[in-house]
Design an enzyme around this catalytic site. Structure first.
Site, PDB file in Angstrom:
ATOM      1  N   ASN A  13       0.817  -1.098   0.005  1.00  0.00           N
ATOM      2  CA  ASN A  13      -0.002  -0.070  -0.037  1.00  0.00           C
ATOM      3  C   ASN A  13       0.732   1.226   0.048  1.00  0.00           C
ATOM      4  O   ASN A  13       0.096   2.450  -0.297  1.00  0.00           O
ATOM      5  CB  ASN A  13      -0.934   0.210   1.309  1.00  0.00           C
ATOM      6  CG  ASN A  13      -1.931  -1.033   1.153  1.00  0.00           C
ATOM      7  OD1 ASN A  13      -2.162  -1.447   0.163  1.00  0.00           O
ATOM      8  ND2 ASN A  13      -2.754  -1.518   2.453  1.00  0.00           N
ATOM      9  N   LYS A  15       3.826   4.213  -1.359  1.00  0.00           N
ATOM     10  CA  LYS A  15       4.276   4.738  -2.398  1.00  0.00           C
ATOM     11  C   LYS A  15       5.645   3.978  -2.680  1.00  0.00           C
ATOM     12  O   LYS A  15       6.427   3.948  -1.871  1.00  0.00           O
ATOM     13  CB  LYS A  15       4.239   6.195  -2.144  1.00  0.00           C
ATOM     14  CG  LYS A  15       4.959   6.983  -3.382  1.00  0.00           C
ATOM     15  CD  LYS A  15       4.877   8.544  -3.376  1.00  0.00           C
ATOM     16  CE  LYS A  15       5.737   9.229  -4.189  1.00  0.00           C
ATOM     17  NZ  LYS A  15       5.192   9.115  -5.272  1.00  0.00           N
ATOM     18  N   LYS A  17       6.037   1.791  -5.873  1.00  0.00           N
ATOM     19  CA  LYS A  17       5.878   0.558  -6.868  1.00  0.00           C
ATOM     20  C   LYS A  17       6.337   0.978  -8.132  1.00  0.00           C
ATOM     21  O   LYS A  17       7.200   0.130  -8.786  1.00  0.00           O
ATOM     22  CB  LYS A  17       4.305  -0.020  -6.669  1.00  0.00           C
ATOM     23  CG  LYS A  17       4.127  -0.354  -5.225  1.00  0.00           C
ATOM     24  CD  LYS A  17       2.700  -1.100  -5.209  1.00  0.00           C
ATOM     25  CE  LYS A  17       1.831  -0.030  -5.182  1.00  0.00           C
ATOM     26  NZ  LYS A  17       1.720   0.845  -4.094  1.00  0.00           N
ATOM     27  N   THR A  18       5.508   1.882  -8.707  1.00  0.00           N
ATOM     28  CA  THR A  18       5.840   2.093 -10.118  1.00  0.00           C
ATOM     29  C   THR A  18       7.240   2.817 -10.113  1.00  0.00           C
ATOM     30  O   THR A  18       8.047   2.970 -11.034  1.00  0.00           O
ATOM     31  CB  THR A  18       4.732   3.275 -10.471  1.00  0.00           C
ATOM     32  OG1 THR A  18       3.539   2.583 -10.667  1.00  0.00           O
ATOM     33  CG2 THR A  18       4.910   3.619 -11.978  1.00  0.00           C
ATOM     34  N   THR A  19       7.642   3.932  -9.216  1.00  0.00           N
ATOM     35  CA  THR A  19       8.676   4.373  -9.077  1.00  0.00           C
ATOM     36  C   THR A  19       9.833   3.387  -9.148  1.00  0.00           C
ATOM     37  O   THR A  19      10.873   3.700  -9.893  1.00  0.00           O
ATOM     38  CB  THR A  19       8.849   5.137  -7.888  1.00  0.00           C
ATOM     39  OG1 THR A  19       7.770   6.113  -7.601  1.00  0.00           O
ATOM     40  CG2 THR A  19      10.059   6.260  -7.994  1.00  0.00           C
ATOM     41  N   ARG A  27      18.213   1.404 -15.177  1.00  0.00           N
ATOM     42  CA  ARG A  27      19.406   0.893 -14.973  1.00  0.00           C
ATOM     43  C   ARG A  27      19.694   0.021 -16.259  1.00  0.00           C
ATOM     44  O   ARG A  27      20.775   0.076 -16.862  1.00  0.00           O
ATOM     45  CB  ARG A  27      19.023  -0.186 -14.041  1.00  0.00           C
ATOM     46  CG  ARG A  27      20.485  -0.357 -13.095  1.00  0.00           C
ATOM     47  CD  ARG A  27      20.106  -1.000 -11.761  1.00  0.00           C
ATOM     48  NE  ARG A  27      20.249  -0.115 -10.761  1.00  0.00           N
ATOM     49  CZ  ARG A  27      19.700  -0.261  -9.562  1.00  0.00           C
ATOM     50  NH1 ARG A  27      19.195  -1.716  -9.177  1.00  0.00           N
ATOM     51  NH2 ARG A  27      19.790   0.389  -8.506  1.00  0.00           N
ATOM     52  N   PHE A  69     -10.848   1.399 -18.627  1.00  0.00           N
ATOM     53  CA  PHE A  69     -11.112   0.719 -17.210  1.00  0.00           C
ATOM     54  C   PHE A  69     -11.632   1.560 -16.198  1.00  0.00           C
ATOM     55  O   PHE A  69     -11.181   2.578 -16.030  1.00  0.00           O
ATOM     56  CB  PHE A  69      -9.680   0.091 -16.802  1.00  0.00           C
ATOM     57  CG  PHE A  69      -9.284  -0.899 -17.267  1.00  0.00           C
ATOM     58  CD1 PHE A  69      -9.995  -2.048 -17.701  1.00  0.00           C
ATOM     59  CD2 PHE A  69      -7.922  -1.118 -17.864  1.00  0.00           C
ATOM     60  CE1 PHE A  69      -9.593  -3.383 -18.349  1.00  0.00           C
ATOM     61  CE2 PHE A  69      -7.584  -2.001 -18.596  1.00  0.00           C
ATOM     62  CZ  PHE A  69      -8.248  -3.285 -18.909  1.00  0.00           C
ATOM     63  N   TRP A  71     -13.466  -0.068 -13.339  1.00  0.00           N
ATOM     64  CA  TRP A  71     -13.584  -1.041 -11.865  1.00  0.00           C
ATOM     65  C   TRP A  71     -15.050  -0.868 -11.539  1.00  0.00           C
ATOM     66  O   TRP A  71     -15.546  -1.522 -10.820  1.00  0.00           O
ATOM     67  CB  TRP A  71     -12.470  -0.941 -10.743  1.00  0.00           C
ATOM     68  CG  TRP A  71     -11.165  -1.046 -11.265  1.00  0.00           C
ATOM     69  CD1 TRP A  71     -10.301   0.172 -11.040  1.00  0.00           C
ATOM     70  CD2 TRP A  71     -10.407  -1.757 -12.250  1.00  0.00           C
ATOM     71  NE1 TRP A  71      -9.114  -0.095 -11.729  1.00  0.00           N
ATOM     72  CE2 TRP A  71      -9.180  -1.450 -12.314  1.00  0.00           C
ATOM     73  CE3 TRP A  71     -10.921  -2.911 -12.885  1.00  0.00           C
ATOM     74  CZ2 TRP A  71      -8.310  -1.893 -13.283  1.00  0.00           C
ATOM     75  CZ3 TRP A  71      -9.787  -3.704 -13.727  1.00  0.00           C
ATOM     76  CH2 TRP A  71      -8.505  -3.052 -13.719  1.00  0.00           C
ATOM     77  N   GLU A 106       0.988  -2.027 -12.914  1.00  0.00           N
ATOM     78  CA  GLU A 106      -0.533  -2.066 -12.152  1.00  0.00           C
ATOM     79  C   GLU A 106      -1.315  -3.204 -12.733  1.00  0.00           C
ATOM     80  O   GLU A 106      -2.394  -3.331 -12.578  1.00  0.00           O
ATOM     81  CB  GLU A 106      -1.429  -0.874 -12.474  1.00  0.00           C
ATOM     82  CG  GLU A 106      -0.562   0.314 -12.477  1.00  0.00           C
ATOM     83  CD  GLU A 106      -0.210   1.234 -11.125  1.00  0.00           C
ATOM     84  OE1 GLU A 106      -0.446   0.556 -10.229  1.00  0.00           O
ATOM     85  OE2 GLU A 106       0.544   2.103 -11.255  1.00  0.00           O
TER      86      GLU A 106
END
Ligand code: ATP
Ligand code: MG
Length: 174
Positions: A13, A15, A17-19, A27, A69, A71, A106
């Site tokens: 939960n 911040k 993940k995408t970063t 890299r 999308f 949901w 995601e």
């Protein structure tokens, strides 16, 4: 030590993940490796990284699949159809093996919201090209995905400026 393409999952939960997936992309690009990012929810890539990505356009491709999308849609069958098309595209990108790294940003929301049978995802990952890295982000990673992955990191929400009423900052959040 073995050399192998990894399956990495960034979940939880908090911040980052995408970063984190973008950090891995940076890299790989530095080694001249080709990277493909597929965004399953529209808008998870922000202005800053979209502009930066243009500078890597010879090595980096990205695709936004999430159009439509919600949901919460009344038309579940339509959402399932869109999820299927998005996943079929990602599947072909993995199988064609043109990239050193494929980031599925995601993706976890598709099986979580029952838009797609997770077994379909797992069976593609099980047979992915040996040298290819696949990175998956999103909350609610399932036990089966965690079991299959080589690397799993859970972002834990300890503090976020949003909770103190600090609005999103340019260059940090977008
Ligand atoms: P980022 O894209 O910043 O790495 P993320 O991929 O970990 O975030 P998502 O669940 O995809 O997180 O949500 C993306 C958006 O939600 C971002 O704008 C992010 O700042 C915000 N966000 C993520 N975690 C939190 C949190 N714990 N509290 C409030 N907002 C959050
Ligand atoms: Mg994200």
């Amino acid at each position: 030590m073995k050399t192998k393409g990894l399956i990495a999952v960034f979940t939880g939960n908090g911040k980052g993940k995408t970063t984190s997936s973008l950090g891995l992309a940076l890299r790989a690009l530095g080694h001249g490796q080709r990277v493909c990012i597929i965004q399953f929810i529209k808008g998870s890539w922000k202005y800053g990284e979209l502009e930066s990505a243009k500078q890597f356009s010879t090595l980096l491709d990205f695709h936004v699949m999430g159009r439509g999308f919600t949901w919460k849609s009344d038309d579940i069958e339509k959402d399932k159809q869109l999820a299927r098309e998005a996943w079929d595209y990602a599947k072909s990108v993995i199988e064609e093996n043109r990239y050193a790294m494929v980031i599925l940003d995601e993706l976890t929301y598709l099986p979580h919201y029952k838009m797609l049978d997770e077994q379909e995802i797992l069976s593609v990952l099980e047979k992915k090209p040996k040298e290819q890295h696949v990175v998956i982000t999103g909350r609610y990673a399932s036990d089966a995905l965690i079991e299959l992955a080589d690397l799993v990191t859970e972002m834990k929400d300890i503090k976020h400026p949003y909770k103190n009423g600090v609005k999103a900052q340019k260059g940090f959040e977008f």
